[in-house]
Design an enzyme around this catalytic site. Structure first.
Site, short mmCIF file in Angstrom:
data_model
loop_
_atom_site.label_atom_id
_atom_site.label_comp_id
_atom_site.label_asym_id
_atom_site.label_seq_id
_atom_site.Cartn_x
_atom_site.Cartn_y
_atom_site.Cartn_z
N CYS A 39 13.92 9.65 8.58
CA CYS A 39 13.83 9.08 9.92
C CYS A 39 15.19 9.07 10.60
O CYS A 39 15.27 9.01 11.82
CB CYS A 39 13.24 7.68 9.87
SG CYS A 39 13.97 6.66 8.61
N GLY B 170 6.90 4.16 8.94
CA GLY B 170 6.09 5.37 9.11
C GLY B 170 6.17 5.87 10.54
O GLY B 170 7.19 5.69 11.22
N SER B 171 5.08 6.46 11.00
CA SER B 171 5.09 7.11 12.32
C SER B 171 4.91 6.11 13.46
O SER B 171 4.39 5.01 13.27
CB SER B 171 3.97 8.14 12.39
OG SER B 171 2.72 7.49 12.30
N GLY C 273 2.44 2.98 13.60
CA GLY C 273 3.14 1.71 13.89
C GLY C 273 2.45 0.94 15.01
O GLY C 273 2.31 -0.29 14.95
N LYS D 91 0.87 -1.18 0.00
CA LYS D 91 0.00 0.00 0.00
C LYS D 91 0.90 1.22 0.00
O LYS D 91 1.69 1.44 0.90
CB LYS D 91 -0.92 0.06 1.22
CG LYS D 91 -1.99 1.14 0.96
CD LYS D 91 -2.56 1.80 2.18
CE LYS D 91 -1.71 2.79 2.88
NZ LYS D 91 -1.58 4.12 2.19
N GLU E 216 9.59 0.04 11.11
CA GLU E 216 10.68 1.02 11.02
C GLU E 216 10.03 2.37 11.27
O GLU E 216 9.30 2.87 10.43
CB GLU E 216 11.33 0.93 9.65
CG GLU E 216 12.78 1.36 9.65
CD GLU E 216 12.95 2.82 9.37
OE1 GLU E 216 12.85 3.61 10.35
OE2 GLU E 216 13.15 3.19 8.22
N GLU F 196 10.05 14.00 17.03
CA GLU F 196 10.43 13.92 15.63
C GLU F 196 9.63 14.96 14.84
O GLU F 196 8.40 14.97 14.88
CB GLU F 196 10.15 12.52 15.06
CG GLU F 196 10.59 12.42 13.61
CD GLU F 196 10.42 11.03 13.02
OE1 GLU F 196 9.29 10.50 13.02
OE2 GLU F 196 11.43 10.48 12.53
P1 NAI Z 1 1.95 7.57 8.83
O1 NAI Z 1 2.68 6.63 9.71
O2 NAI Z 1 0.57 7.91 9.22
O3 NAI Z 1 1.90 6.98 7.34
C1 NAI Z 1 2.79 5.99 6.84
C2 NAI Z 1 1.99 4.97 6.05
O4 NAI Z 1 1.06 4.33 6.91
C3 NAI Z 1 1.16 5.58 4.91
O5 NAI Z 1 1.17 4.68 3.81
C4 NAI Z 1 -0.23 5.64 5.52
O6 NAI Z 1 -1.26 5.63 4.57
C5 NAI Z 1 -0.24 4.38 6.34
N1 NAI Z 1 -1.26 4.37 7.41
C6 NAI Z 1 -1.74 5.43 8.11
N2 NAI Z 1 -2.67 5.02 9.00
C7 NAI Z 1 -2.78 3.68 8.87
C8 NAI Z 1 -3.58 2.68 9.50
N3 NAI Z 1 -4.47 2.99 10.44
N4 NAI Z 1 -3.42 1.39 9.12
C9 NAI Z 1 -2.52 1.06 8.17
N5 NAI Z 1 -1.77 1.96 7.52
C10 NAI Z 1 -1.87 3.26 7.86
O7 NAI Z 1 2.86 8.87 8.67
P2 NAI Z 1 2.47 10.28 8.02
O8 NAI Z 1 1.09 10.66 8.47
O9 NAI Z 1 2.77 10.25 6.58
O10 NAI Z 1 3.55 11.23 8.70
C11 NAI Z 1 3.42 11.64 10.05
C12 NAI Z 1 4.77 11.60 10.73
O11 NAI Z 1 5.25 10.26 10.76
C13 NAI Z 1 5.89 12.37 10.07
O12 NAI Z 1 5.87 13.71 10.40
C14 NAI Z 1 7.10 11.67 10.61
O13 NAI Z 1 7.40 12.15 11.90
C15 NAI Z 1 6.67 10.24 10.73
N6 NAI Z 1 7.14 9.44 9.56
C16 NAI Z 1 8.24 8.65 9.71
C17 NAI Z 1 8.74 7.95 8.62
C18 NAI Z 1 9.95 7.09 8.72
O14 NAI Z 1 10.66 6.94 7.75
N7 NAI Z 1 10.21 6.45 9.83
C19 NAI Z 1 8.12 8.04 7.31
C20 NAI Z 1 6.94 8.87 7.27
C21 NAI Z 1 6.49 9.53 8.37
#
Ligand code: NAI
Ligand code: MG
Length: 499
Positions: free
Chosen positions: A300, A243-244, A248, A191, A265, A401
């Site tokens: 990250c 992701g976040s 997570g 996804k 991660e 972060e």
């Molecule tokens: P997010 O963790 O919400 O999104 C990452 C992925 O998870 C996206 O594909 C999203 O559609 C999916 N997702 C969201 N809610 C979900 C759920 N309930 N069930 C399954 N999948 C779901 O992160 P977002 O909103 O893009 O960014 C927010 C913050 O997260 C950023 O400001 C940053 O601090 C952190 N982040 C960290 C990353 C890393 O590389 N470790 C990458 C992206 C964001």
């Protein structure tokens, strides 16, 4: 497999975005969402809509997972090296398409073409070639259990892997999940992130000319509506997520309901420690790379806490600011541009909020570089990089972060104190240490609580090195042979009694 790709490279990202609009890729076919719904994909440099993505839901997830489950039956039976060759061939073809992928990822994420997007597109193939070559390392053991019995272990694929990826480095982060998963004999459903659904779809399209249909499916859609059903699907046997921390936890709880393994991660607040004897210019260059100024800090592993010995603090800050000032913010597709945009309005608000909180907490926000003056970019999501000095270690930008172009520089005097400060974080992803003294370097690397620690350099993730965090930065490791074995296979013990 067609020996020659019939997909022509298209380096006009606007045209390519339209061509890819509105599709998932399921069972080898570009298909629309079952609901017929789409959502807009926006160019963050102008605010213009550049295309649409299919808006996936449970029905699309089911179709993709059923396809992956059906494909897995034959895929797992293929000799491992044959799978490896196909995955390596995907890498070769992606290299041929590197420039179009670079331009499209610059358009949809706002990452500057020269400094970021082209770099990502050019290293993408490396992950596929690396894992393709590791296929015959899916080895088991023979165990001296009983002389009359042949006792062996073998590595078996888990089945269908659900992969959820973010938008910051989507090509590379996706590759580090799907390459080992596929080589190990799993099939995958990805996804994509809602902010960056198109370039990864193009990757999938190119790879689907090489892989049997159903082995690699990709869905666009939102987290709860599309990512949620993917994690919950009964035929998904493993989830890998980047992701976040908040998401997570949701993913981890949903996986726990099914008792399936997850790799997470998550975020970071990675410290960089510059000791008094460090090569200052090297350390400054390392900070420029580490803060990820050219990626607007959207990493990250970003060095978002920099501890500098008081004897060199002011000079360090002045040199770092001079380097950041010399960087040009502008149109991500312009070759001159060093720094592009923030990915989305939500992220922009978040970053600006943290800058304000830092100022409210008494920190000095040193603004760097300059906003672009091109009127075509006036709606662009540009934020001037900020180097905070004299900021409390308890202020929100010092602890949380941000995922933006913001770093906090702290003065230190005492060794014990700085190690303690560096470890005083809920995260533990990466850390760097800058010193010429071997004892200091050794001791610090032993004591820093992080999964990836470097001395006198600041490299990004490498395919052959284990990568991942401790504490809230995640569970499990990505990249490297161990990641393929530990996270995408399970071990079966087999005993032949020949007594
Ligand atoms: P997010 O963790 O919400 O999104 C990452 C992925 O998870 C996206 O594909 C999203 O559609 C999916 N997702 C969201 N809610 C979900 C759920 N309930 N069930 C399954 N999948 C779901 O992160 P977002 O909103 O893009 O960014 C927010 C913050 O997260 C950023 O400001 C940053 O601090 C952190 N982040 C960290 C990353 C890393 O590389 N470790 C990458 C992206 C964001
Ligand atoms: Mg989110």
């Amino acid at each position: 497999m067609n020996m020659v790709s019939s997909i022509q490279q298209n380096t006009d990202p606007f045209a390519l975005a339209k061509e890819l609009s509105g599709f998932h890729l399921i069972d080898g076919e570009m298909v629309k969402a079952a609901s017929g719904k789409t959502f807009d994909v926006v160019n963050p440099a102008t605010g213009d809509v550049i295309g649409q993505a299919a808006d996936g839901d449970e029905a699309d997830v089911d179709r993709a997972v059923q396809s992956a489950a059906a494909a897995q039956k034959a895929w797992k039976k293929m000799p491992a090296r044959e799978r490896g060759k196909l995955v390596a061939e995907c890498g070769r073809r992606l290299t041929e398409h590197a420039e179009e992928l670079a331009r499209l990822i610059a358009l949809e994420t706002g990452k500057a073409l020269r400094t970021e997007s082209r770099v990502e597109a050019n290293v993408l193939a490396d992950a596929f070639v690396f894992y393709g070559g590791l296929a015959s390392e899916l080895k088991g053991e023979s165990v001296p259990f009983n002389p009359n019995m042949l006792t062996v272990t073998q590595r078996e694929p888990i089945g269908v892997v659900g992969a959820i990826i973010p938008w910051n480095v989507p090509l590379m982060l996706m590759a580090l999940k799907i390459a080992p998963a596929l080589v190990a004999g799993n099939t995958v459903v990805v996804k994509s992130a809602e902010e960056a659904p198109l370039t990864v779809l193009r990757v999938c399209q190119i790879m689907n000319e090489v892989l049997p249909k159903g082995c690699f499916n990709i869905l666009a859609g939102f987290g709860p509506e599309c990512g949620g059903p993917l994690v919950a699907h009964p035929k998904v046997g493993k989830v890998t997520f980047t992701g976040s921390v908040e998401t997570g936890k949701i993913v981890s709880k949903a996986a726990a309901e099914k008792l399936i393994p997850v790799t997470l991660e998550l975020g970071g607040k990675s410290p960089m420690i510059v000791f008094a004897d460090a090569d200052l210019d090297k350390a400054v260059a390392g900070a420029v790379a580490g803060v990820r100024f050219t990626r607007q800090g959207q990493s990250c592993t970003a060095s978002s806490r920099i501890y500098v010995h008081e004897s060199i603090h002011d000079e360090f800050v002045q040199k770092l600011k001079a380097k950041a000032d010399a960087m040009k913010m502008g149109d991500p597709l312009d070759e001159e541009t060093d720094i592009g945009t923030i990915v989305s309005p939500d992220q922009m608000e978040r970053v600006k909020g943290y800058i304000q909180k830092g100022i409210d907490a008494g920190g000095t926000a040193n603004l760097c570089s300059q906003l672009p003056d091109d009127p075509a970019l006036k709606k662009g999501l540009y934020v001037q990089p900020v180097i905070f000095t004299d900021i409390s270690p308890d202020a929100p930008p010092s602890r949380e972060e941000i995922f933006g172009p913001v770093t906090c520089v702290f003065k230190f005097t005492d060794y014990e104190q700085v190690i303690e400060a560096a470890n005083d974080s809920e995260f533990g992803l990466a850390a760097t240490v800058w010193t010429k003294d071997l004892h200091t370097a050794m001791d610090a690397t032993q004591r820093l609580e992080a999964g990836f620690v470097q001395v006198n350099q600041n490299l990004v993730v490498q395919p052959n090195l284990s990568y991942g965090g401790i504490k809230k930065s995640g569970i499990g490791r990505e990249a490297s042979l161990e990641a393929m074995l530990e996270h995408f296979t399970h071990k079966k013990t087999i005993i032949f009694n020949m007594g």
